[in-house]
Scaffold this motif. Structure first.
Motif, PDB file in Angstrom:
ATOM      1  N   ALA A  78     -38.432 -31.029  -5.965  1.00 17.28           N
ATOM      2  CA  ALA A  78     -38.580 -32.320  -5.730  1.00 17.28           C
ATOM      3  C   ALA A  78     -37.795 -33.617  -6.646  1.00 17.28           C
ATOM      4  CB  ALA A  78     -39.508 -32.435  -4.946  1.00 17.28           C
ATOM      5  N   LEU A  79     -36.465 -34.365  -6.878  1.00 18.79           N
ATOM      6  CA  LEU A  79     -36.657 -34.721  -7.187  1.00 18.79           C
ATOM      7  C   LEU A  79     -37.585 -36.143  -7.611  1.00 18.79           C
ATOM      8  CD1 LEU A  79     -33.329 -33.961  -8.634  1.00 18.79           C
ATOM      9  CD2 LEU A  79     -35.211 -33.182  -9.410  1.00 18.79           C
ATOM     10  N   GLU A  80     -37.974 -37.339  -8.492  1.00 21.54           N
ATOM     11  CA  GLU A  80     -38.121 -38.224  -8.246  1.00 21.54           C
ATOM     12  C   GLU A  80     -37.325 -39.065  -7.442  1.00 21.54           C
ATOM     13  OE1 GLU A  80     -39.370 -41.924 -11.069  1.00 21.54           O
ATOM     14  OE2 GLU A  80     -38.009 -40.820 -12.091  1.00 21.54           O
ATOM     15  N   ALA A  81     -36.259 -38.910  -6.673  1.00 23.30           N
ATOM     16  CA  ALA A  81     -35.737 -39.725  -6.125  1.00 23.30           C
ATOM     17  C   ALA A  81     -35.843 -39.433  -4.989  1.00 23.30           C
ATOM     18  CB  ALA A  81     -33.872 -40.222  -6.352  1.00 23.30           C
ATOM     19  N   ALA A  82     -36.866 -38.959  -4.343  1.00 19.29           N
ATOM     20  CA  ALA A  82     -36.565 -38.442  -3.245  1.00 19.29           C
ATOM     21  C   ALA A  82     -37.111 -38.965  -2.498  1.00 19.29           C
ATOM     22  CB  ALA A  82     -37.947 -37.335  -3.143  1.00 19.29           C
ATOM     23  N   SER A  83     -36.126 -39.396  -0.931  1.00 24.79           N
ATOM     24  CA  SER A  83     -35.829 -40.152   0.049  1.00 24.79           C
ATOM     25  C   SER A  83     -36.562 -39.169   1.451  1.00 24.79           C
ATOM     26  CB  SER A  83     -35.312 -40.492  -0.443  1.00 24.79           C
ATOM     27  OG  SER A  83     -33.680 -39.983   0.590  1.00 24.79           O
ATOM     28  N   PHE A  84     -36.467 -40.545   2.125  1.00 29.78           N
ATOM     29  CA  PHE A  84     -36.771 -40.149   3.846  1.00 29.78           C
ATOM     30  C   PHE A  84     -36.586 -40.927   4.736  1.00 29.78           C
ATOM     31  CE2 PHE A  84     -39.960 -38.659   0.874  1.00 29.78           C
ATOM     32  CZ  PHE A  84     -40.210 -37.471   1.047  1.00 29.78           C
ATOM     33  N   MET A 132     -48.877 -40.964  -0.410  1.00 28.54           N
ATOM     34  CA  MET A 132     -48.722 -39.858   1.143  1.00 28.54           C
ATOM     35  C   MET A 132     -47.063 -38.736   0.978  1.00 28.54           C
ATOM     36  SD  MET A 132     -50.641 -42.224   3.721  1.00 28.54           S
ATOM     37  CE  MET A 132     -49.890 -40.366   5.131  1.00 28.54           C
ATOM     38  N   ARG A 133     -45.646 -40.370   0.304  1.00 24.98           N
ATOM     39  CA  ARG A 133     -44.532 -39.358   0.359  1.00 24.98           C
ATOM     40  C   ARG A 133     -44.808 -38.715  -0.882  1.00 24.98           C
ATOM     41  NH1 ARG A 133     -39.900 -43.031   1.637  1.00 24.98           N
ATOM     42  NH2 ARG A 133     -41.085 -45.162   3.245  1.00 24.98           N
ATOM     43  N   GLN A 134     -45.226 -38.391  -1.659  1.00 27.01           N
ATOM     44  CA  GLN A 134     -44.984 -37.299  -2.976  1.00 27.01           C
ATOM     45  C   GLN A 134     -45.879 -36.730  -1.948  1.00 27.01           C
ATOM     46  OE1 GLN A 134     -43.467 -37.712  -5.701  1.00 27.01           O
ATOM     47  NE2 GLN A 134     -45.070 -39.128  -7.297  1.00 27.01           N
ATOM     48  N   ARG A 135     -46.781 -36.291  -1.709  1.00 28.70           N
ATOM     49  CA  ARG A 135     -47.326 -35.200  -1.348  1.00 28.70           C
ATOM     50  C   ARG A 135     -46.402 -34.363   0.140  1.00 28.70           C
ATOM     51  NH1 ARG A 135     -53.412 -34.487  -0.546  1.00 28.70           N
ATOM     52  NH2 ARG A 135     -54.301 -36.012  -2.555  1.00 28.70           N
ATOM     53  N   LEU A 136     -45.778 -35.014   1.441  1.00 26.59           N
ATOM     54  CA  LEU A 136     -44.635 -34.602   1.842  1.00 26.59           C
ATOM     55  C   LEU A 136     -43.267 -34.274   1.123  1.00 26.59           C
ATOM     56  CD1 LEU A 136     -43.683 -34.546   4.508  1.00 26.59           C
ATOM     57  CD2 LEU A 136     -42.680 -36.831   4.837  1.00 26.59           C
ATOM     58  N   ALA A 137     -43.430 -34.985   0.066  1.00 24.17           N
ATOM     59  CA  ALA A 137     -41.576 -34.260  -0.629  1.00 24.17           C
ATOM     60  C   ALA A 137     -42.450 -32.872  -1.327  1.00 24.17           C
ATOM     61  CB  ALA A 137     -41.378 -35.010  -2.345  1.00 24.17           C
ATOM     62  N   LEU A 138     -43.339 -33.155  -1.769  1.00 26.63           N
ATOM     63  CA  LEU A 138     -44.017 -31.523  -2.489  1.00 26.63           C
ATOM     64  C   LEU A 138     -44.176 -30.375  -1.065  1.00 26.63           C
ATOM     65  CD1 LEU A 138     -45.511 -30.011  -4.519  1.00 26.63           C
ATOM     66  CD2 LEU A 138     -47.233 -30.481  -4.050  1.00 26.63           C
ATOM     67  N   VAL A 148     -40.606 -20.732  -7.249  1.00 28.36           N
ATOM     68  CA  VAL A 148     -39.977 -21.476  -8.632  1.00 28.36           C
ATOM     69  C   VAL A 148     -40.145 -23.095  -8.100  1.00 28.36           C
ATOM     70  CG1 VAL A 148     -38.221 -21.946 -10.346  1.00 28.36           C
ATOM     71  CG2 VAL A 148     -38.443 -19.359  -9.594  1.00 28.36           C
ATOM     72  N   LEU A 149     -41.218 -23.679  -8.560  1.00 30.61           N
ATOM     73  CA  LEU A 149     -41.483 -25.008  -8.241  1.00 30.61           C
ATOM     74  C   LEU A 149     -41.068 -25.653  -9.523  1.00 30.61           C
ATOM     75  CD1 LEU A 149     -44.871 -25.341  -6.858  1.00 30.61           C
ATOM     76  CD2 LEU A 149     -43.142 -25.083  -6.029  1.00 30.61           C
ATOM     77  N   VAL A 150     -39.531 -26.658  -9.507  1.00 34.16           N
ATOM     78  CA  VAL A 150     -38.995 -27.585 -10.171  1.00 34.16           C
ATOM     79  C   VAL A 150     -39.909 -29.402  -9.334  1.00 34.16           C
ATOM     80  CG1 VAL A 150     -37.277 -28.770 -10.710  1.00 34.16           C
ATOM     81  CG2 VAL A 150     -37.635 -26.181 -11.050  1.00 34.16           C
ATOM     82  N   LEU A 151     -40.598 -29.911 -10.277  1.00 33.70           N
ATOM     83  CA  LEU A 151     -41.122 -31.508  -9.368  1.00 33.70           C
ATOM     84  C   LEU A 151     -40.649 -32.297 -10.532  1.00 33.70           C
ATOM     85  CD1 LEU A 151     -44.524 -29.680  -8.257  1.00 33.70           C
ATOM     86  CD2 LEU A 151     -42.706 -29.743  -7.044  1.00 33.70           C
TER      87      LEU A 151
END
Length: 307
Positions: A78-84, A132-138, A148-151
């Motif tokens: 999950a990169l910082e610019a995750a979009s939904f 909440m968006r951060q949780r959904l990205a995770l 492997v997790l890359v956050l």
């Protein structure tokens, strides 16, 4: 394990990443740290095959990301610019990715529950807070149960309770022997979470070690001065303390690894008159700022003690 080997990326005349090498061990949480613009996100994008390196390599268990069959089952990123899509519900967002990683609708629901979004499963993402968006990205990264997790900056937008929840979740995954890499530009955000640190600045590696080794670089010392330097020196020698002439141009000594109270007590016991006694503490954050070439801005804590 993640391996970055002599990785370099240039954009025109700008060298965003410069001959960078480090490894990320399984079973621990590794903090990938550096100021904004240090090259962290560019490095992660090269690791995930989103940007081609100018030279060098970045691999996951010895393979480039592009060579991994069903990478979502191996790497959760999950990169910082995750979009939904704002019109989709949280559950529908995960359903879009489910066929790509080969999981069921039930798995989507389980993951939403794991990240604390089960009650918001049917809400549209456009109404979600940043946390909440951060949780959904995770949740998206965890869908395929990866090893492997890359956050990238996962704590952005989380309240203190959310940060504690994230910390516990990452520790749980590392405890299962998985590889966890978490980027941040603020050491204090991840200080209680990570076991290892990789610090870069200007695209270059400036430090890599267990967090405990970085913490050992944070020091404290006492600045002490007396009109009778010989007597003061004898009192310090009597305690076996390491000391050196003061670096600020003032007559006196810097005594390492002790408190002002201890130095004051030693001087009192020896009958030594003191004209200055000051506690200096260099915090872990100051070490980080020093390594990355930033001014600490008065972050050194000073406590004056009456002589």
């Amino acid at each position: 394990m993640i391996s970055v080997d002599h990785l370099t990326k240039t954009f025109g005349t700008v060298r965003a990443v410069d001959d960078l090498s480090f490894t990320v061990r399984p079973g621990v949480v590794t903090g990938f740290l550096g100021p904004n613009g240090a090259g962290k996100t560019t490095t992660l994008r090269m690791l995930l095959g989103l940007v081609a390196p100018t030279s060098g390599s970045a691999t996951i268990d010895g393979r480039a990301y592009a060579d991994i069959a069903q990478p979502g089952r191996v790497v959760g990123a999950a990169l910082e610019a995750a979009s939904f899509h704002p019109g989709r519900t949280a559950l529908d967002h995960l359903r879009v990715f489910a066929p790509q990683v080969g999981v069921t609708d039930q798995r989507c629901r389980e993951i939403l529950d794991m990240v604390g979004l089960s009650e918001a499963a049917k809400r549209r993402v456009g109404g979600f807070s940043l946390g909440m968006r951060q949780r959904l990205a995770l949740a998206t990264t965890l869908l395929g149960d990866p090893q492997v997790l890359v956050l990238d900056e996962p704590a952005n937008g989380l309240d203190p309770g959310g940060i504690r929840w994230l910390r516990e979740l990452l520790r749980y995954f590392a405890g299962q022997g998985r590889t966890v890499l978490v980027s941040s530009h603020v050491l204090s955000e991840v200080q209680q979470t990570v076991d290892d640190v990789v610090i870069i600045a200007g695209g270059r590696l400036v430090h890599a070690s267990p967090l405990a080794d970085l913490a050992a670089m944070a020091t404290r010392h006492v600045e002490v001065a007396s009109p009778d330097e010989s007597a003061l020196r004898a009192a310090l020698d009597g305690r076996g303390w390491a000391y050196a002439p003061s670096r600020d141009g003032v007559r006196g000594f810097e005594v390492e690894g002790v408190t002002a109270a201890e130095v004051g007590a030693a001087a009192f016991a020896a009958g030594v008159e003191l004209h200055a006694l000051t506690q200096q503490v260099v915090e872990l954050e100051d070490v980080f700022l020093s390594l990355t070439g930033q001014a600490a801005g008065g972050a050194v804590e000073t406590t004056e003690v009456a002589a």
